[in-house]
Design a protein around this motif. Structure first.
Motif, PDB file in Angstrom:
ATOM      1  N   UNK A   1       0.854  -1.182   0.000  1.00 30.04           N
ATOM      2  CA  UNK A   1       0.000   0.000   0.000  1.00 30.04           C
ATOM      3  C   UNK A   1       0.890   1.231   0.000  1.00 30.04           C
ATOM      4  N   UNK A   2       0.680   2.082  -0.978  1.00 27.13           N
ATOM      5  CA  UNK A   2       1.465   3.303  -1.113  1.00 27.13           C
ATOM      6  C   UNK A   2       0.816   4.440  -0.339  1.00 27.13           C
ATOM      7  N   UNK A   3      -0.466   4.660  -0.549  1.00 24.04           N
ATOM      8  CA  UNK A   3      -1.222   5.711   0.133  1.00 24.04           C
ATOM      9  C   UNK A   3      -2.501   5.117   0.682  1.00 24.04           C
ATOM     10  N   UNK A   4      -2.982   5.696   1.760  1.00 23.25           N
ATOM     11  CA  UNK A   4      -4.239   5.242   2.342  1.00 23.25           C
ATOM     12  C   UNK A   4      -5.043   6.468   2.759  1.00 23.25           C
ATOM     13  N   UNK A   5      -6.293   6.507   2.367  1.00 23.50           N
ATOM     14  CA  UNK A   5      -7.167   7.622   2.685  1.00 23.50           C
ATOM     15  C   UNK A   5      -8.397   7.093   3.407  1.00 23.50           C
ATOM     16  N   UNK A   6      -8.732   7.674   4.535  1.00 25.22           N
ATOM     17  CA  UNK A   6      -9.903   7.256   5.308  1.00 25.22           C
ATOM     18  C   UNK A   6     -10.778   8.468   5.568  1.00 25.22           C
ATOM     19  N   UNK A   7     -12.052   8.226   5.724  1.00 24.04           N
ATOM     20  CA  UNK A   7     -12.943   9.335   6.057  1.00 24.04           C
ATOM     21  C   UNK A   7     -12.649   9.806   7.482  1.00 24.04           C
ATOM     22  N   UNK A  60     -17.861   4.675   6.939  1.00 23.94           N
ATOM     23  CA  UNK A  60     -17.093   3.448   6.795  1.00 23.94           C
ATOM     24  C   UNK A  60     -16.603   3.295   5.364  1.00 23.94           C
ATOM     25  N   UNK A  61     -15.856   4.228   4.886  1.00 27.50           N
ATOM     26  CA  UNK A  61     -15.294   4.064   3.559  1.00 27.50           C
ATOM     27  C   UNK A  61     -13.845   4.532   3.566  1.00 27.50           C
ATOM     28  N   UNK A  62     -13.060   3.912   2.762  1.00 28.46           N
ATOM     29  CA  UNK A  62     -11.660   4.289   2.628  1.00 28.46           C
ATOM     30  C   UNK A  62     -11.182   3.842   1.254  1.00 28.46           C
ATOM     31  N   UNK A  63     -10.047   4.366   0.853  1.00 31.94           N
ATOM     32  CA  UNK A  63      -9.444   3.978  -0.421  1.00 31.94           C
ATOM     33  C   UNK A  63      -7.941   3.925  -0.216  1.00 31.94           C
ATOM     34  N   UNK A  64      -7.310   2.939  -0.855  1.00 31.34           N
ATOM     35  CA  UNK A  64      -5.857   2.806  -0.805  1.00 31.34           C
ATOM     36  C   UNK A  64      -5.314   2.711  -2.221  1.00 31.34           C
ATOM     37  N   UNK A  65      -4.116   3.239  -2.422  1.00 32.76           N
ATOM     38  CA  UNK A  65      -3.396   3.087  -3.676  1.00 32.76           C
ATOM     39  C   UNK A  65      -2.326   2.026  -3.417  1.00 32.76           C
ATOM     40  N   UNK A  66      -2.411   0.902  -4.122  1.00 31.36           N
ATOM     41  CA  UNK A  66      -1.479  -0.197  -3.891  1.00 31.36           C
ATOM     42  C   UNK A  66      -0.195   0.014  -4.681  1.00 31.36           C
ATOM     43  N   UNK A  67       0.816  -0.810  -4.394  1.00 31.74           N
ATOM     44  CA  UNK A  67       2.115  -0.663  -5.056  1.00 31.74           C
ATOM     45  C   UNK A  67       2.052  -0.975  -6.543  1.00 31.74           C
ATOM     46  N   UNK A  74     -12.983   0.403   0.100  1.00 32.14           N
ATOM     47  CA  UNK A  74     -13.812  -0.272   1.088  1.00 32.14           C
ATOM     48  C   UNK A  74     -15.031   0.588   1.346  1.00 32.14           C
ATOM     49  N   UNK A  75     -16.187   0.012   1.169  1.00 29.50           N
ATOM     50  CA  UNK A  75     -17.442   0.659   1.560  1.00 29.50           C
ATOM     51  C   UNK A  75     -18.178  -0.371   2.400  1.00 29.50           C
ATOM     52  N   UNK A  76     -18.228  -0.136   3.684  1.00 28.16           N
ATOM     53  CA  UNK A  76     -18.773  -1.136   4.596  1.00 28.16           C
ATOM     54  C   UNK A  76     -17.849  -2.323   4.631  1.00 28.16           C
ATOM     55  N   UNK A  77     -18.370  -3.525   4.410  1.00 26.82           N
ATOM     56  CA  UNK A  77     -17.566  -4.741   4.398  1.00 26.82           C
ATOM     57  C   UNK A  77     -17.175  -5.167   2.990  1.00 26.82           C
ATOM     58  N   UNK A  78     -17.441  -4.346   2.007  1.00 21.63           N
ATOM     59  CA  UNK A  78     -17.168  -4.693   0.616  1.00 21.63           C
ATOM     60  C   UNK A  78     -15.825  -4.102   0.203  1.00 21.63           C
ATOM     61  N   UNK A  79     -14.943  -4.947  -0.311  1.00 28.84           N
ATOM     62  CA  UNK A  79     -13.634  -4.509  -0.786  1.00 28.84           C
ATOM     63  C   UNK A  79     -13.602  -4.675  -2.303  1.00 28.84           C
ATOM     64  N   UNK A  80     -13.215  -3.628  -3.004  1.00 28.48           N
ATOM     65  CA  UNK A  80     -13.168  -3.660  -4.471  1.00 28.48           C
ATOM     66  C   UNK A  80     -11.800  -3.171  -4.923  1.00 28.48           C
ATOM     67  N   UNK A  81     -11.119  -3.967  -5.745  1.00 31.52           N
ATOM     68  CA  UNK A  81      -9.855  -3.560  -6.355  1.00 31.52           C
ATOM     69  C   UNK A  81     -10.135  -3.099  -7.782  1.00 31.52           C
ATOM     70  N   UNK A  82      -9.705  -1.892  -8.112  1.00 31.51           N
ATOM     71  CA  UNK A  82      -9.925  -1.327  -9.443  1.00 31.51           C
ATOM     72  C   UNK A  82      -8.564  -1.099 -10.093  1.00 31.51           C
ATOM     73  N   UNK A  83      -8.291  -1.778 -11.226  1.00 32.14           N
ATOM     74  CA  UNK A  83      -7.009  -1.541 -11.897  1.00 32.14           C
ATOM     75  C   UNK A  83      -6.968  -0.123 -12.462  1.00 32.14           C
TER      76      UNK A  83
END
Length: 85
Positions: A1-7, A60-67, A74-83
């Motif tokens: 994880x390069x960056x992580x953003x949380x509400x 309950x939402x956050x977003x991360x930029x992966x390596x 993440x929105x609630x318990x749902x995790x979505x990876x977007x290329x």
């Protein structure tokens, strides 16, 4: 994880108001049952459902930029990876 953003976390005042509004919803439903106002009960219950859903959506939402350059949401318990190219 390069960056992580949380509400931002909710303030104590916001949480207190939200709990107060939930209590008002409950008392309105309890008060409407003996009168037989079934439409009012349904309307209050749907409004309560929307208020709780709005709170969870904003809290309950956050977003991360992966390596590898993907965005991970993440929105609630749902995790979505977007290329992201």
């Amino acid at each position: 994880v390069v960056h992580s953003f949380h509400s931002a976390p909710s303030s104590w005042g916001f949480k207190f108001r939200f709990i107060l509004f939930e209590a008002v919803f409950v008392f309105l439903v309890i008060g409407a049952v003996p009168v037989g106002a079934h439409g009012t009960i349904v309307a209050i219950s749907v409004a309560n459902l929307l208020a709780v859903a709005w709170w969870w959506y904003n809290n309950v939402r956050s977003v991360e930029v992966t390596t590898d350059g993907n965005l991970r949401f993440w929105i609630g318990n749902i995790e979505v990876d977007v290329p992201f190219d």
